[in-house]
Design an enzyme around this catalytic site. Structure first.
Site, short mmCIF file in Angstrom:
data_model
loop_
_atom_site.label_atom_id
_atom_site.label_comp_id
_atom_site.label_asym_id
_atom_site.label_seq_id
_atom_site.Cartn_x
_atom_site.Cartn_y
_atom_site.Cartn_z
N THR A 177 0.86 -1.19 0.00
CA THR A 177 0.00 0.00 0.00
C THR A 177 0.89 1.23 0.00
OG1 THR A 177 -1.66 -1.23 1.22
CG2 THR A 177 -1.82 1.18 1.29
N TYR A 195 -20.18 -2.48 12.72
CA TYR A 195 -20.15 -2.98 14.10
C TYR A 195 -19.42 -1.98 14.98
CZ TYR A 195 -21.94 -7.46 12.55
OH TYR A 195 -22.74 -8.42 12.04
N CYS A 225 -3.37 -1.92 9.00
CA CYS A 225 -3.77 -1.16 7.81
C CYS A 225 -4.58 0.10 8.09
CB CYS A 225 -4.52 -2.08 6.86
SG CYS A 225 -3.45 -3.37 6.21
N LYS A 285 -2.77 3.06 9.98
CA LYS A 285 -1.66 3.67 9.23
C LYS A 285 -2.12 4.26 7.91
CE LYS A 285 0.59 0.01 6.53
NZ LYS A 285 0.12 0.39 5.22
N LYS A 310 -8.24 -8.52 15.77
CA LYS A 310 -9.52 -9.07 15.31
C LYS A 310 -9.41 -10.59 15.44
CE LYS A 310 -9.99 -9.59 10.74
NZ LYS A 310 -10.01 -9.37 9.29
N PHE A 316 -19.31 -3.78 8.19
CA PHE A 316 -18.45 -2.72 8.72
C PHE A 316 -19.22 -1.62 9.45
CE2 PHE A 316 -14.00 -3.46 7.98
CZ PHE A 316 -14.10 -4.65 7.29
N GLY A 363 -8.23 -1.53 14.73
CA GLY A 363 -6.78 -1.69 14.86
C GLY A 363 -6.23 -2.36 13.62
N GLY A 400 -17.47 -0.83 18.35
CA GLY A 400 -16.54 -1.64 19.15
C GLY A 400 -15.55 -0.75 19.86
N1 NAD Z 1 -1.46 -7.17 6.33
C1 NAD Z 1 -2.52 -6.97 5.58
O1 NAD Z 1 -3.62 -7.42 5.87
C2 NAD Z 1 -2.40 -6.17 4.30
C3 NAD Z 1 -3.45 -6.22 3.37
C4 NAD Z 1 -3.34 -5.45 2.20
C5 NAD Z 1 -2.22 -4.68 1.98
N2 NAD Z 1 -1.23 -4.65 2.90
C6 NAD Z 1 -0.03 -3.86 2.58
O2 NAD Z 1 0.94 -4.78 2.07
C7 NAD Z 1 2.26 -4.41 2.49
C8 NAD Z 1 2.90 -5.55 3.26
O3 NAD Z 1 2.17 -5.75 4.46
P1 NAD Z 1 2.40 -7.05 5.38
O4 NAD Z 1 1.40 -6.96 6.47
O5 NAD Z 1 2.45 -8.25 4.53
O6 NAD Z 1 3.87 -6.73 5.93
P2 NAD Z 1 4.79 -7.64 6.88
O7 NAD Z 1 5.47 -6.71 7.79
O8 NAD Z 1 4.00 -8.77 7.43
O9 NAD Z 1 5.87 -8.28 5.87
C9 NAD Z 1 6.81 -7.52 5.17
C10 NAD Z 1 7.99 -8.44 4.84
O10 NAD Z 1 8.89 -7.74 3.97
C11 NAD Z 1 10.21 -8.17 4.30
N3 NAD Z 1 11.19 -7.23 3.70
C12 NAD Z 1 11.53 -5.98 4.11
N4 NAD Z 1 12.46 -5.47 3.28
C13 NAD Z 1 12.71 -6.40 2.33
C14 NAD Z 1 13.56 -6.46 1.18
N5 NAD Z 1 14.35 -5.44 0.85
N6 NAD Z 1 13.55 -7.58 0.43
C15 NAD Z 1 12.76 -8.63 0.75
N7 NAD Z 1 11.94 -8.64 1.82
C16 NAD Z 1 11.91 -7.54 2.60
C17 NAD Z 1 10.20 -8.21 5.81
O11 NAD Z 1 11.28 -8.96 6.32
C18 NAD Z 1 8.83 -8.86 6.05
O12 NAD Z 1 8.94 -10.27 6.10
C19 NAD Z 1 2.07 -3.12 3.28
O13 NAD Z 1 2.23 -2.02 2.42
C20 NAD Z 1 0.64 -3.20 3.77
O14 NAD Z 1 0.08 -1.94 4.00
C21 NAD Z 1 -1.28 -5.39 4.04
O1 UPG Z 2 -17.70 -3.41 11.62
C1 UPG Z 2 -16.51 -3.44 11.96
C2 UPG Z 2 -15.50 -4.07 11.16
C3 UPG Z 2 -14.18 -4.05 11.61
N1 UPG Z 2 -13.85 -3.44 12.78
C4 UPG Z 2 -12.44 -3.39 13.22
O2 UPG Z 2 -11.66 -2.91 12.13
C5 UPG Z 2 -10.34 -3.44 12.19
C6 UPG Z 2 -9.93 -3.98 10.83
O3 UPG Z 2 -10.72 -5.11 10.51
P1 UPG Z 2 -10.69 -5.79 9.07
O4 UPG Z 2 -10.91 -4.78 8.03
O5 UPG Z 2 -11.59 -6.95 9.10
O6 UPG Z 2 -9.18 -6.36 9.03
P2 UPG Z 2 -7.85 -6.01 8.22
O7 UPG Z 2 -7.12 -7.30 8.07
O8 UPG Z 2 -7.17 -4.87 8.87
O9 UPG Z 2 -8.33 -5.60 6.73
C7 UPG Z 2 -8.43 -4.24 6.29
O10 UPG Z 2 -7.15 -3.74 5.92
C8 UPG Z 2 -6.50 -4.52 4.88
C9 UPG Z 2 -5.12 -3.93 4.70
O11 UPG Z 2 -5.10 -2.82 3.89
C10 UPG Z 2 -7.36 -4.44 3.62
O12 UPG Z 2 -6.71 -5.16 2.58
C11 UPG Z 2 -8.75 -5.02 3.92
O13 UPG Z 2 -9.56 -4.92 2.76
C12 UPG Z 2 -9.36 -4.23 5.07
O14 UPG Z 2 -10.63 -4.79 5.43
C13 UPG Z 2 -10.37 -4.51 13.29
O15 UPG Z 2 -9.78 -3.97 14.47
C14 UPG Z 2 -11.86 -4.76 13.53
O16 UPG Z 2 -12.14 -5.14 14.85
C15 UPG Z 2 -14.83 -2.84 13.57
O17 UPG Z 2 -14.54 -2.29 14.63
N2 UPG Z 2 -16.13 -2.85 13.12
#
Ligand code: NAD
Ligand code: UPG
Length: 448
Positions: free
Chosen positions: A121, A257, A266, A269, A327, A255, A263, A259
């Site tokens: 992201t 709910y 994502c 930040k 969650k 979405f 957290g 609470g």
């Molecule tokens: N966690 C989610 O649910 C979620 C969902 C959608 C988008 N995103 C986005 O995706 C991105 C990754 O999130 P995440 O939660 O998977 O992160 P994470 O912290 O779980 O994993 C990141 C990984 O990248 C590695 N890394 C760092 N520098 C590196 C390099 N130079 N070469 C190779 N590996 C390297 C780290 O060691 C780590 O294992 C973020 O931008 C986040 O906002 C996260």
């Molecule tokens: O009705 C609701 C739904 C969610 N939450 C809270 O919102 C937070 C995020 O929940 P959720 O969105 O289910 O989890 P994430 O894994 O953080 O996923 C969000 O963040 C990701 C990272 O960007 C995106 O890819 C997803 O689409 C987006 O839903 C948690 O603390 C939940 O408890 C509430 O309080 N009320």
């Protein structure tokens, strides 16, 4: 297709395993040697339903591989995913150092044409920065190798990451390059069979789409939390209100709910990062600022309920906490409401007895030397001798507990429910002081 994924975290590992599961040949690269060694031994670094068998299966059939050797990673894939973290910088803006480090690595080792896909992201304009970094390194190497930078944001939710990746609502692709467009169609064809989920657009719009989606969802949550505060003060029940408005299909049930605040890695930040982006272009994002401040205040609510109940005297009290992850269905505690609560309790001199089905190790890692935290093996043992129970995360095993057992284990019958899991009437009848979120009726009865 030959695919390389840089960054084997929640997004990278799930994406890599899902792509390998449909037949793509995927190389995973991470700088964390321990993580890569463990993955090769079948030790999966995160709890995510369905991920372990997928990784095992694809690793065994040779379609999923792991390395810390960046050169090997770059030479492997025509498609190079960047899926590293973009944590908040000191001022809240997204820190791009990991993303740009991967861009530099790709440019350093590439010898043939690459499609670089940004899955992390990232703020609008990052693809341009990634392209510029690659151009800079190639120029230093005196090489002219074609490449394109595509934006392909990820929308998976933790706890449902595998199924979200297998059956995405949409696959957003930002590119103006026809060759990349064709490659992206081919890459995602297995996930695009029963209807077309691919939405092509320009790169900047794709980058903004990711933030817009998360900010919209966070806005829904903060809106409901604000309504819950009003409901509490007005003697209304937010759960009735939720049903009342959710039944309007324009609003919907998802979405909304209320609470103890959102957290995770994502929403907090990403809302912050979009606020910073807006500030940089001299725009005041009043709505997003309010979303953030409502959420900040909401995370204090559990402590406020406890403090009010015990008339400000929490010193020496033991508080049981059910649920530590941000969650259910994850071990991730990033920005979890439980952390805000525990820190406030410790500040007030209280002791915490906590239980979570998956996040105990993570909690231990974060607070390893805290004498005022006891991590208990079961939800029942967390209750023993505690003065109150607080539910922070709605794991299903907390939904229908034995209230007699809770009442007997606690020294005072107090439940603070951050997820509105229980029936206020039933708990009041059983003699509990029950504090939930936005349930004016239960608060009124308890205070009567
Ligand atoms: N966690 C989610 O649910 C979620 C969902 C959608 C988008 N995103 C986005 O995706 C991105 C990754 O999130 P995440 O939660 O998977 O992160 P994470 O912290 O779980 O994993 C990141 C990984 O990248 C590695 N890394 C760092 N520098 C590196 C390099 N130079 N070469 C190779 N590996 C390297 C780290 O060691 C780590 O294992 C973020 O931008 C986040 O906002 C996260
Ligand atoms: O009705 C609701 C739904 C969610 N939450 C809270 O919102 C937070 C995020 O929940 P959720 O969105 O289910 O989890 P994430 O894994 O953080 O996923 C969000 O963040 C990701 C990272 O960007 C995106 O890819 C997803 O689409 C987006 O839903 C948690 O603390 C939940 O408890 C509430 O309080 N009320």
């Amino acid at each position: 297709m030959k695919v390389t994924v840089f960054g084997i975290g929640y997004v990278g590992l799930v994406q890599a395993a899902v792509l390998a599961s449909v037949g793509h040949d995927v190389m995973c690269v991470d700088i964390d040697e321990q993580k890569i060694d463990n993955l090769k031994k079948g030790i999966i670094p995160i709890y995510e339903p369905g991920l372990t068998p997928l990784v095992e299966e694809t690793y065994q059939n040779g379609l999923l591989n792991f390395t810390t050797d960046a050169a090997k990673g770059v030479s492997h894939g025509t498609i190079q995913f960047i899926a590293v973290g973009t944590p908040p910088d000191e001022d809240g803006s997204a820190d791009l150092k990991y993303v740009l480090a991967v861009a530099e690595t790709i440019a350093t080792y590439m010898t043939d044409e690459k499609i670089v896909i940004d899955k992390s992201t990232v703020p609008v304009g990052t693809a341009d920065k990634v392209a510029a970094k690659i151009a800079e390194v190639l120029a230093k190497r005196k090489q002219s190798i074609p490449y394109d930078v595509v934006s392909n944001p990820e929308f998976l939710k933790e706890g449902a990451a595998v199924s979200d990746c297998m059956k995405p609502d949409r696959i957003v692709v930002g590119t103006e390059n026809e060759k990349s467009r064709v490659a992206m169609r081919e890459l995602y064809a297995p996930f695009n069979r029963n209807h077309d989920r691919m939405i092509f657009m320009d790169v900047r719009s794709a980058e903004l789409t990711k933030y817009a989606a998360n900010c919209m969802l966070a806005t829904k949550i903060s809106f409901m939390n604000e309504m819950s505060n009003l409901a509490e003060l007005l003697g209304a029940d937010i759960e009735a209100v939720r049903h009342g408005i959710g039944s309007d299909s324009r609003i919907g049930y998802q979405f909304i709910y209320p609470g103890c605040g959102y957290g995770g890695s994502c929403f907090p930040k990403d809302v912050q990062a979009l606020v910073r982006t807006a500030n940089e272009i001299n725009y005041k994002p009043a709505l997003l600022e309010a979303v953030e401040s409502v959420n900040y205040a909401q995370k204090q609510k559990l402590f406020t309920h406890l403090s009010n109940h015990f008339k400000g005297d929490l010193a020496g009290k033991t508080i049981a906490i059910w649920g530590l992850s941000f969650k259910p269905q994850t071990d991730d505690m990033r920005e979890a409401s439980s952390i805000v609560l525990m820190k406030a309790l410790w500040q007030a001199g209280a002791i915490v007895q906590a239980y979570d089905p998956e996040a105990m190790e993570e909690c231990q890692r974060i607070f390893n030397d805290n004498d005022n935290l006891a991590l208990m093996g079961t939800k029942e043992s967390a209750l023993k001798g505690a003065d109150a129970l607080v539910v922070c995360t709605e794991w299903s095993q907390f939904r229908a507990p034995d209230f007699d057992l809770i009442g007997n284990a606690l020294t005072t019958k107090v439940i603070v429910d951050g997820r509105n899991l229980y029936d206020p009437q039933l708990l009041n009848e059983r003699g509990f002081a029950y504090y939930a979120i936005g349930r004016g009726d239960s608060v009124k009865k308890v205070n009567a």
